[in-house]
Design a protein around this motif. Structure first.
Motif, PDB file in Angstrom:
ATOM      1  N   UNK A  83       0.849  -1.197   0.000  1.00 43.50           N
ATOM      2  CA  UNK A  83       0.000   0.000   0.000  1.00 43.50           C
ATOM      3  C   UNK A  83       0.882   1.243   0.000  1.00 43.50           C
ATOM      4  N   UNK A  84       0.561   2.184  -0.884  1.00 39.47           N
ATOM      5  CA  UNK A  84       1.299   3.437  -0.949  1.00 39.47           C
ATOM      6  C   UNK A  84       0.353   4.585  -0.613  1.00 39.47           C
ATOM      7  N   UNK A  85       0.731   5.366   0.378  1.00 37.78           N
ATOM      8  CA  UNK A  85       0.001   6.583   0.728  1.00 37.78           C
ATOM      9  C   UNK A  85       0.914   7.736   0.345  1.00 37.78           C
ATOM     10  N   UNK A  86       0.532   8.472  -0.707  1.00 37.54           N
ATOM     11  CA  UNK A  86       1.348   9.560  -1.232  1.00 37.54           C
ATOM     12  C   UNK A  86       0.752  10.886  -0.796  1.00 37.54           C
ATOM     13  N   UNK A  87       1.634  11.799  -0.377  1.00 39.90           N
ATOM     14  CA  UNK A  87       1.191  13.119   0.064  1.00 39.90           C
ATOM     15  C   UNK A  87       2.072  14.189  -0.571  1.00 39.90           C
ATOM     16  N   UNK A  88       1.508  15.374  -0.708  1.00 44.49           N
ATOM     17  CA  UNK A  88       2.214  16.509  -1.289  1.00 44.49           C
ATOM     18  C   UNK A  88       2.451  17.540  -0.183  1.00 44.49           C
ATOM     19  N   UNK A  89       3.673  18.044  -0.094  1.00 44.90           N
ATOM     20  CA  UNK A  89       4.024  19.030   0.926  1.00 44.90           C
ATOM     21  C   UNK A  89       3.435  20.379   0.522  1.00 44.90           C
ATOM     22  N   UNK A  90       2.646  20.969   1.413  1.00 43.81           N
ATOM     23  CA  UNK A  90       2.056  22.280   1.148  1.00 43.81           C
ATOM     24  C   UNK A  90       2.990  23.389   1.617  1.00 43.81           C
ATOM     25  N   UNK A  91       3.447  23.304   2.873  1.00 46.30           N
ATOM     26  CA  UNK A  91       4.389  24.300   3.381  1.00 46.30           C
ATOM     27  C   UNK A  91       5.043  23.810   4.666  1.00 46.30           C
TER      28      UNK A  91
END
Length: 102
Positions: free
Chosen positions: A57-65
């Motif tokens: 399972x891959x949980x991908x997130x994007x850095x906002x700040x």
């Protein structure tokens, strides 16, 4: 509804796609993406807790700040000795938005 419980900086967070989470400071790759380790996955009625299945399972997130937390004041005092000490602390934090769970 698909959601996952991920390990993030010594804590566990319940996330789904679009969730914004504040974590301890994490370095992202050149694209501003990070992967979080899943501890539990719920996909409708199916609950996955097996370690071998969760490794896929891959949980991908994007850095906002990147930001800093609120100031915490640490004070020490000893009666009748004249000893006083005051110290402040602000945690380094990262705000991320979960983009994909698969």
């Amino acid at each position: 509804m698909v959601f996952a419980v991920v390990r993030a900086g010594g804590r566990q967070e319940k996330v789904s796609v679009g969730t914004i989470v504040t974590l301890d400071r994490i370095k992202a790759d050149a694209n501003g993406k990070i992967e979080l380790q899943a501890l539990l996955l719920v996909d409708g009625d199916k609950v996955t807790t097996d370690a071998n299945a969760l490794a896929k399972v891959k949980v991908t997130a994007e850095v906002l700040n990147d930001l800093r937390g609120p100031k915490i004041i640490i004070q020490k005092y000893k009666n009748k000795t004249g000893y006083k000490k005051r110290q402040g602390f602000r945690a380094d934090l990262t705000r991320v938005q979960v983009t994909e769970i698969k």
